[in-house]
Design an enzyme around this catalytic site. Structure first.
Site, short mmCIF file in Angstrom:
data_model
loop_
_atom_site.label_atom_id
_atom_site.label_comp_id
_atom_site.label_asym_id
_atom_site.label_seq_id
_atom_site.Cartn_x
_atom_site.Cartn_y
_atom_site.Cartn_z
N GLN A 38 10.93 4.17 6.65
CA GLN A 38 10.40 3.04 5.88
C GLN A 38 11.25 1.79 6.13
O GLN A 38 12.35 1.87 6.68
CB GLN A 38 10.45 3.36 4.38
CG GLN A 38 11.80 3.85 3.88
CD GLN A 38 11.69 4.89 2.78
OE1 GLN A 38 10.73 4.91 2.00
NE2 GLN A 38 12.67 5.78 2.72
N ASP A 163 12.06 12.40 -8.02
CA ASP A 163 12.22 10.95 -8.14
C ASP A 163 11.78 10.35 -6.80
O ASP A 163 12.59 9.91 -5.99
CB ASP A 163 13.69 10.65 -8.43
CG ASP A 163 13.99 9.16 -8.41
OD1 ASP A 163 15.20 8.80 -8.48
OD2 ASP A 163 13.05 8.35 -8.31
N THR A 165 8.94 8.20 -4.12
CA THR A 165 8.10 7.02 -4.00
C THR A 165 6.68 7.38 -4.42
O THR A 165 6.41 8.53 -4.80
CB THR A 165 8.12 6.56 -2.52
OG1 THR A 165 8.14 7.70 -1.66
CG2 THR A 165 9.33 5.70 -2.23
N ASP A 166 5.77 6.43 -4.32
CA ASP A 166 4.37 6.70 -4.70
C ASP A 166 3.79 7.81 -3.82
O ASP A 166 4.29 8.05 -2.70
CB ASP A 166 3.53 5.42 -4.52
CG ASP A 166 4.04 4.27 -5.39
OD1 ASP A 166 3.89 3.10 -4.97
OD2 ASP A 166 4.61 4.55 -6.45
N PRO A 170 5.52 10.29 3.24
CA PRO A 170 6.27 11.55 3.06
C PRO A 170 6.25 12.06 1.62
O PRO A 170 6.51 13.23 1.38
CB PRO A 170 7.69 11.19 3.50
CG PRO A 170 7.78 9.71 3.48
CD PRO A 170 6.40 9.20 3.70
#
Ligand code: SAM
Length: 289
Positions: A38, A163, A165-166, A170
């Protein structure tokens, strides 16, 4: 928009799906790189401290991260009877790991983050979030949390905190029954899974409902969502969802939470009790799932 608005001095995340956006006044771009997974940017803001952005999405700011990191950690750990081994999937900024390590009875805390660069950037620009990384109980594995949990020893973990990402890229594989079944197998009979479950306003009838049905399909029996404020995330209102096999996730060790020996800025026993009360629209949407 005020006439002093200068787009070059603001970072804006547009949430097109719901026609909203959120901006923070920035002073300087401190870091930018494209990792294997990312784009990672860090800005110095005028009023919110440092800000990390992943692929154009707000991740963490100095000013308001305590809301998220405390609510992703303490409700689940005070719901478990006696958490000793805790695993954070994702959490690369180390803020959740830091909260876990505040619990003196935790003996082993793992952070399983797919992108090591997020942690290294956080060590450089968010040192306060990383100030427990040298705790002898802290362990780091840089790789896919889906594989790590799948390979975990059955019944070996007390609390899993996702915890992530949206649910895209991945992280997409962290929101389905296959992954939840791996979590169930890795957790002890009194284990707790807690996962960031996006915005109550934007996602109750989509992502959150889908999470409940995927968790139940995987064998979890008890699910409950705790909404909390989180200004930099879309809608400014976020949530975590707890799931267990047999533990009643609407009950927790109130007295232990009340007498906690560590500092927090948002979480306390009464707040936890209050956060268990769902808004009417969520009660209706999530009933009998
Ligand atoms: N608080 C943020 C939120 O709610 O969007 C999440 C913070 S943390 C930086 C999210 C982390 O999840 C990222 O660093 C990302 O690299 C990590 N991640 C995404 N998918 C993953 C996976 N399959 N395994 C492990 N980590 C993952």
């Amino acid at each position: 928009m005020s006439d002093s608005f200068n787009p070059d001095q603001w970072f804006t995340e547009v949430w097109a799906g719901d026609g909203s956006s959120f901006s923070l006044a920035i002073e300087e771009l401190l870091h930018s790189e494209q990792s294997e997974f990312q784009k990672i940017e860090v800005y110095r803001t005028s009023h919110w401290g440092n800000l990390m952005v992943l692929d154009g999405c707000y991740m963490v700011s100095d000013r308001d991260n305590f809301l998220y990191h405390e609510m992703m950690t303490h409700p689940a750990l005070f719901t478990h009877a006696a958490p000793k081994k805790v695993v954070v999937v994702g959490g690369g900024d180390c803020g959740t790991l830091r909260e876990v390590l505040k619990h003196p009875d935790v003996e082993e805390a793992w952070q399983v983050e797919i992108d090591e660069r997020v942690t290294r950037v956080s060590e450089q620009f968010f040192p306060a979030l990383c100030d427990k990384n040298n705790d002898p109980r802290a362990h780091f594995f840089f790789g896919d949390g889906i594989d790590w949990i799948e390979k975990a020893e059955p019944s070996s973990i007390d609390v899993i905190i996702v915890d992530s990402t949206d649910p895209v890229g991945p992280a997409a594989g962290l929101f389905n029954r296959k992954f939840f079944a791996s979590c169930l197998r890795a957790l002890g009979d009194d284990g707790i899974l807690v996962q960031q479950s996006e915005s109550p306003l934007y996602h109750t009838h989509s992502i959150i409902k889908e999470m409940y049905s995927e968790m139940r399909a995987a064998g979890f029996e008890n699910m409950h969502t705790l909404p909390f404020p989180q200004p930099i995330y879309p809608s400014g209102w976020w949530s975590c969802t707890m799931a267990s096999k047999s533990v009643k996730v609407r009950e927790f060790r109130f007295d232990d939470a009340k007498q906690k020996a560590f500092a927090t800025h948002y979480y306390n026993a009464e707040l936890h009790q209050g956060a268990l009360a769902l808004p009417e629209f969520m009660k209706k949407a999530l009933a009998n799932l």
